[in-house]
Each structure stands twice: as structure tokens, then as C-alpha cells.
Design a protein around this motif. Sequence first.
Motif, PDB file in Angstrom:
ATOM      1  N   SER A  47       0.810  -1.213   0.000  1.00  0.00           N
ATOM      2  CA  SER A  47       0.000   0.000   0.000  1.00  0.00           C
ATOM      3  C   SER A  47       0.847   1.268   0.000  1.00  0.00           C
ATOM      4  CB  SER A  47      -0.944   0.005   1.212  1.00  0.00           C
ATOM      5  OG  SER A  47      -0.195   0.132   2.398  1.00  0.00           O
ATOM      6  N   THR A  48       2.145   1.135   0.151  1.00  0.00           N
ATOM      7  CA  THR A  48       3.004   2.316   0.128  1.00  0.00           C
ATOM      8  C   THR A  48       4.217   2.075  -0.759  1.00  0.00           C
ATOM      9  OG1 THR A  48       4.343   3.834   1.427  1.00  0.00           O
ATOM     10  CG2 THR A  48       4.152   1.624   2.277  1.00  0.00           C
ATOM     11  N   ARG A  49       4.578   3.088  -1.523  1.00  0.00           N
ATOM     12  CA  ARG A  49       5.731   2.957  -2.414  1.00  0.00           C
ATOM     13  C   ARG A  49       7.034   3.219  -1.679  1.00  0.00           C
ATOM     14  NH1 ARG A  49       5.017   6.792  -7.139  1.00  0.00           N
ATOM     15  NH2 ARG A  49       6.982   5.843  -7.711  1.00  0.00           N
ATOM     16  N   ASP A  50       6.955   3.823  -0.514  1.00  0.00           N
ATOM     17  CA  ASP A  50       8.160   4.226   0.210  1.00  0.00           C
ATOM     18  C   ASP A  50       8.536   3.276   1.342  1.00  0.00           C
ATOM     19  OD1 ASP A  50       8.605   6.452  -1.334  1.00  0.00           O
ATOM     20  OD2 ASP A  50       7.488   7.802  -0.022  1.00  0.00           O
ATOM     21  N   TYR A  51       8.123   2.028   1.273  1.00  0.00           N
ATOM     22  CA  TYR A  51       8.389   1.140   2.400  1.00  0.00           C
ATOM     23  C   TYR A  51       9.884   0.955   2.660  1.00  0.00           C
ATOM     24  CZ  TYR A  51       9.463  -2.925  -0.532  1.00  0.00           C
ATOM     25  OH  TYR A  51      10.038  -3.786  -1.410  1.00  0.00           O
ATOM     26  N   LEU A  52      10.696   0.925   1.623  1.00  0.00           N
ATOM     27  CA  LEU A  52      12.138   0.770   1.843  1.00  0.00           C
ATOM     28  C   LEU A  52      12.724   2.006   2.514  1.00  0.00           C
ATOM     29  CD1 LEU A  52      13.319  -1.076  -1.384  1.00  0.00           C
ATOM     30  CD2 LEU A  52      13.094  -1.991   0.925  1.00  0.00           C
ATOM     31  N   ARG A  53      12.229   3.155   2.165  1.00  0.00           N
ATOM     32  CA  ARG A  53      12.666   4.391   2.810  1.00  0.00           C
ATOM     33  C   ARG A  53      12.349   4.323   4.306  1.00  0.00           C
ATOM     34  NH1 ARG A  53      13.535   9.060  -0.048  1.00  0.00           N
ATOM     35  NH2 ARG A  53      12.400   8.079  -1.741  1.00  0.00           N
ATOM     36  N   ASN A  54      11.166   3.820   4.632  1.00  0.00           N
ATOM     37  CA  ASN A  54      10.771   3.662   6.034  1.00  0.00           C
ATOM     38  C   ASN A  54      11.678   2.666   6.744  1.00  0.00           C
ATOM     39  OD1 ASN A  54       8.664   5.450   5.619  1.00  0.00           O
ATOM     40  ND2 ASN A  54       7.198   3.843   5.184  1.00  0.00           N
ATOM     41  N   GLU A  55      12.036   1.584   6.069  1.00  0.00           N
ATOM     42  CA  GLU A  55      12.922   0.581   6.659  1.00  0.00           C
ATOM     43  C   GLU A  55      14.299   1.172   6.945  1.00  0.00           C
ATOM     44  OE1 GLU A  55      12.343  -2.900   7.593  1.00  0.00           O
ATOM     45  OE2 GLU A  55      10.537  -1.695   7.634  1.00  0.00           O
ATOM     46  N   ILE A  56      14.801   1.960   6.023  1.00  0.00           N
ATOM     47  CA  ILE A  56      16.101   2.596   6.231  1.00  0.00           C
ATOM     48  C   ILE A  56      16.030   3.538   7.428  1.00  0.00           C
ATOM     49  CG2 ILE A  56      17.765   4.225   5.224  1.00  0.00           C
ATOM     50  CD1 ILE A  56      17.068   2.895   2.475  1.00  0.00           C
ATOM     51  N   ASN A  57      14.976   4.312   7.508  1.00  0.00           N
ATOM     52  CA  ASN A  57      14.815   5.217   8.650  1.00  0.00           C
ATOM     53  C   ASN A  57      14.764   4.451   9.968  1.00  0.00           C
ATOM     54  OD1 ASN A  57      14.863   7.604   7.199  1.00  0.00           O
ATOM     55  ND2 ASN A  57      12.669   7.572   6.827  1.00  0.00           N
ATOM     56  N   LEU A  58      14.067   3.328   9.988  1.00  0.00           N
ATOM     57  CA  LEU A  58      14.008   2.514  11.203  1.00  0.00           C
ATOM     58  C   LEU A  58      15.396   2.015  11.601  1.00  0.00           C
ATOM     59  CD1 LEU A  58      10.797   0.307  10.808  1.00  0.00           C
ATOM     60  CD2 LEU A  58      11.235   2.043  12.550  1.00  0.00           C
ATOM     61  N   MET A  59      16.172   1.572  10.616  1.00  0.00           N
ATOM     62  CA  MET A  59      17.514   1.077  10.912  1.00  0.00           C
ATOM     63  C   MET A  59      18.427   2.187  11.423  1.00  0.00           C
ATOM     64  SD  MET A  59      18.444  -1.716   8.011  1.00  0.00           S
ATOM     65  CE  MET A  59      17.445  -1.281   6.628  1.00  0.00           C
TER      66      MET A  59
END
Length: 109
Positions: A73-85
Motif C-alpha cells: 500500500s506504500t511505495r516508500d516502504y524501503l525508505r521507512n525501513e532505512i529510517n528505522l535502521m
Amino acid sequence: MAFDYSLIGKRIKLARDKQGITQEVLAEKLDVSNAYISKIERGKTPINLDRLSQLCVVLEESPEYILSGANSSTRDYLRNEINLMLEDCSPDKIKLIMQVIKPIVEFKE
């Protein structure tokens, strides 16, 4: 495939916050203790598949997102994962990561 339970816990916490519910409410809905939810969110306790399924229903998230961060549902999920890391990284480590990724980002295909 090994799972990073601290990232899984962070995703669960984000999903819980998005729903606007407390750990206590989530624990009540899943019929578990508050301490159990806290341990899962901190990555101290792995979550079993049955509990994951129940949790996903309550939090209205997909197991795919909770386990891997992938969410259709989101195109930026990898961006979110990087931010979490990056959240737990020291400033020195973030500087090193920046030095590694900058040439990749600037590379012209």
C-alpha cells in the motif's frame, strides 16, 4: 532467513501508534500481558505465527509488512525501513553510512 526482531517490534509499535491504541489495549485484545507486548515491541521476544495473525487483524496491517517492512500500500516502504535502521545508529555510524550511499545516489545510470 533470520528475522530482526527489533525491527519487527518497531513496526508493531508504529502500527499500534497509527491505530491510536496503547500497549494495554493491544494486550487486552490479544489476551496477553502488557509485559509481553512490551517485550515484542522492544525485540526481546519473538512472536509466533498465530499471535502475529491476531495482531495483524487488530492493527490492520499485513504480516508481510510486520515481518519484512514490505507493504504494497506504500511505495516508500524501503525508505521507512532505512529510517528505522538509522534510529539506533550513532552519529559516527550515520556519517559512515552517508559516505557509502552518497556515491550510489549520485551515480548516473
